[in-house]
Enzyme design. Sequence first.
Site, short mmCIF file in Angstrom:
data_model
loop_
_atom_site.label_atom_id
_atom_site.label_comp_id
_atom_site.label_asym_id
_atom_site.label_seq_id
_atom_site.Cartn_x
_atom_site.Cartn_y
_atom_site.Cartn_z
N HIS A 88 -1.16 0.17 -9.72
CA HIS A 88 -1.91 -0.67 -8.84
C HIS A 88 -2.29 -1.90 -9.77
O HIS A 88 -3.65 -2.29 -9.64
CB HIS A 88 -3.10 -0.21 -8.06
CG HIS A 88 -3.23 -0.79 -6.65
ND1 HIS A 88 -3.57 -0.09 -5.76
CD2 HIS A 88 -3.44 -2.27 -6.42
CE1 HIS A 88 -3.90 -0.87 -4.60
NE2 HIS A 88 -3.73 -2.08 -5.26
N GLU B 128 -2.51 7.71 -4.63
CA GLU B 128 -2.72 7.13 -5.96
C GLU B 128 -4.49 7.32 -6.11
O GLU B 128 -4.92 7.27 -7.50
CB GLU B 128 -2.59 5.55 -5.99
CG GLU B 128 -3.31 4.61 -4.81
CD GLU B 128 -2.99 3.17 -4.93
OE1 GLU B 128 -1.97 3.05 -4.96
OE2 GLU B 128 -4.14 2.12 -5.23
N ARG C 1 0.89 -1.19 0.25
CA ARG C 1 -0.05 0.06 -0.04
C ARG C 1 0.71 1.19 -0.06
O ARG C 1 2.13 1.24 0.73
CB ARG C 1 -0.72 -0.13 1.19
CG ARG C 1 -2.23 -0.93 1.11
CD ARG C 1 -3.16 -0.57 0.20
NE ARG C 1 -4.34 -1.40 0.05
CZ ARG C 1 -4.45 -2.22 -0.73
NH1 ARG C 1 -3.51 -2.55 -1.64
NH2 ARG C 1 -5.61 -3.16 -0.79
N ASP D 158 4.11 -0.33 -7.30
CA ASP D 158 2.84 -0.56 -7.84
C ASP D 158 1.68 0.15 -7.03
O ASP D 158 0.47 0.08 -7.48
CB ASP D 158 2.52 -1.96 -7.71
CG ASP D 158 1.28 -2.31 -8.67
OD1 ASP D 158 1.15 -1.94 -9.60
OD2 ASP D 158 0.33 -2.98 -7.96
P1 NAD Z 1 -1.30 -11.44 4.38
O1 NAD Z 1 -2.30 -10.93 5.54
O2 NAD Z 1 -1.52 -12.83 4.19
O3 NAD Z 1 0.13 -10.97 4.91
C1 NAD Z 1 0.51 -9.88 5.68
C2 NAD Z 1 1.58 -10.34 6.56
O4 NAD Z 1 2.17 -8.84 7.25
C3 NAD Z 1 1.43 -10.84 7.72
O5 NAD Z 1 2.12 -12.08 7.88
C4 NAD Z 1 1.35 -9.85 8.99
O6 NAD Z 1 1.76 -10.46 10.18
C5 NAD Z 1 2.50 -8.86 8.48
N1 NAD Z 1 2.38 -7.73 9.29
C6 NAD Z 1 1.33 -6.93 9.69
N2 NAD Z 1 1.84 -5.84 10.31
C7 NAD Z 1 3.19 -5.86 10.37
C8 NAD Z 1 4.22 -5.07 10.86
N3 NAD Z 1 3.93 -4.11 11.34
N4 NAD Z 1 5.49 -5.57 10.59
C9 NAD Z 1 5.84 -6.57 9.93
N5 NAD Z 1 4.86 -7.51 9.40
C10 NAD Z 1 3.38 -7.23 9.34
O7 NAD Z 1 -1.52 -10.20 3.40
P2 NAD Z 1 -1.16 -10.68 1.81
O8 NAD Z 1 -2.25 -11.23 1.16
O9 NAD Z 1 0.26 -11.22 1.78
O10 NAD Z 1 -1.02 -9.27 1.32
C11 NAD Z 1 -0.13 -8.17 1.95
C12 NAD Z 1 -0.40 -6.71 1.67
O11 NAD Z 1 -0.36 -6.77 0.31
C13 NAD Z 1 -2.31 -6.43 1.46
O12 NAD Z 1 -2.43 -6.00 2.88
C14 NAD Z 1 -2.56 -5.57 0.52
O13 NAD Z 1 -2.24 -4.25 1.30
C15 NAD Z 1 -1.34 -5.59 -0.45
N6 NAD Z 1 -1.96 -6.01 -1.90
C16 NAD Z 1 -1.51 -5.29 -2.88
C17 NAD Z 1 -2.07 -5.84 -4.38
C18 NAD Z 1 -1.85 -5.16 -5.31
O14 NAD Z 1 -2.56 -5.02 -6.52
N7 NAD Z 1 -0.83 -4.34 -5.32
C19 NAD Z 1 -2.96 -6.89 -4.14
C20 NAD Z 1 -3.25 -7.60 -3.15
C21 NAD Z 1 -2.61 -7.24 -1.70
#
Ligand code: NAD
Length: 334
Positions: A296, A264, A235, A259
Amino acid sequence: MKVAVFSTKPYDEQFLGQASRDSQEHELVFLEPRLNTTTAALAKGFDAVCVFVNDQVDGAVLEQLAEGGTRAVALRCAGFNNVDLKAAERLGIDVVRVPAYSPYAVAEHTVALILTLNRQIHRAYHRIRDGNFALDGLLGFDLRGRTVGVVGTGQIGLEVVRIMRGFGCRVLCHDLHTNPEAQQLGGEYVALDDLFSQADIVSLHCPLTPDTHHLINADAVAKMKQGVMLINTSRGAMVDTAAIIEGLKSGQIGYLGLDVYEEEGDLFFEDLSNIVLKDDVFARLLTFPNVVITGHQAFFTRNALESIARTTLGNLTELESTGQCANRVTAPAG
Ligand code: NAD
């Protein structure tokens, strides 16, 4: 349920429409505007709204939705940082999301950014079309043996670990929780500062929370290796863009792949090619030869869109028939 789908693009109508025809459930009405205080009135009389990452689902919008009879917000994405969950709870509106659709899509796009930046594909593409076959300025490095820092080793981060281990990289991980699968792949958990000081490539895969807001600021950049590659597909607001620009200017950051972008919401998902760009910070980012920005699109694969559409409609079916949903998001206690 009668569902108002906001921020509709042709691909949303294609994939959600297909899923709806397949399941014969829910009546979808596709609306192009983004959800905000001006457009919330369009949802009057709809049981649910279906929204995406840049729709505004704050307290004011939720109040308007509740007054109009809406009982559910179905996010067709994983992140929910744009929703005021406390307000939703107070108003009795359920919020559901798509926690997993294709971590591969986002992880593979992350690696596409890494490879593009390293081997300067974005510059080579234009050079060759311009008849310039010189190699000066296109020098890359072998990924094998390099250290990659993965911040956030949930579903997407784990896939990045898997792919980068396949390239023969050393992978350092940082997360609030250790993921045994990442360890089995050879990922080594370290403190964030150690990851910053040792990684040649830092890639962000956390959700945006108050704790991760501007996780990459001037201090963090100063701790990184000179010439580091920074990739953000999570994000935008996890990165302090002003600090990154200073890092690029000084050479501390050698490559930047984004991305997502803090502001955005005013830009992405729209064709603004005939409009003067008013965001000076974004405009500055575009001047660097070692910056690649995509709008994105990391999630944007056919497989992901099919899965998102199926889960989004399934969430609404589950809510309607049981009053519960496994993919419901609730406000943190306190
Ligand atoms: P997920 O919930 O499976 O994994 C997120 C990880 O981050 C977890 O393991 C959590 O413990 C960790 N985390 C949370 N707070 C933290 C901190 N302060 N320090 C370190 N680690 C921390 O989520 P995911 O499916 O892997 O997605 C991750 C992120 O990717 C989403 O939250 C979303 O913002 C982003 N995303 C972007 C797109 C895109 O098109 N660019 C698409 C999907 C998701």
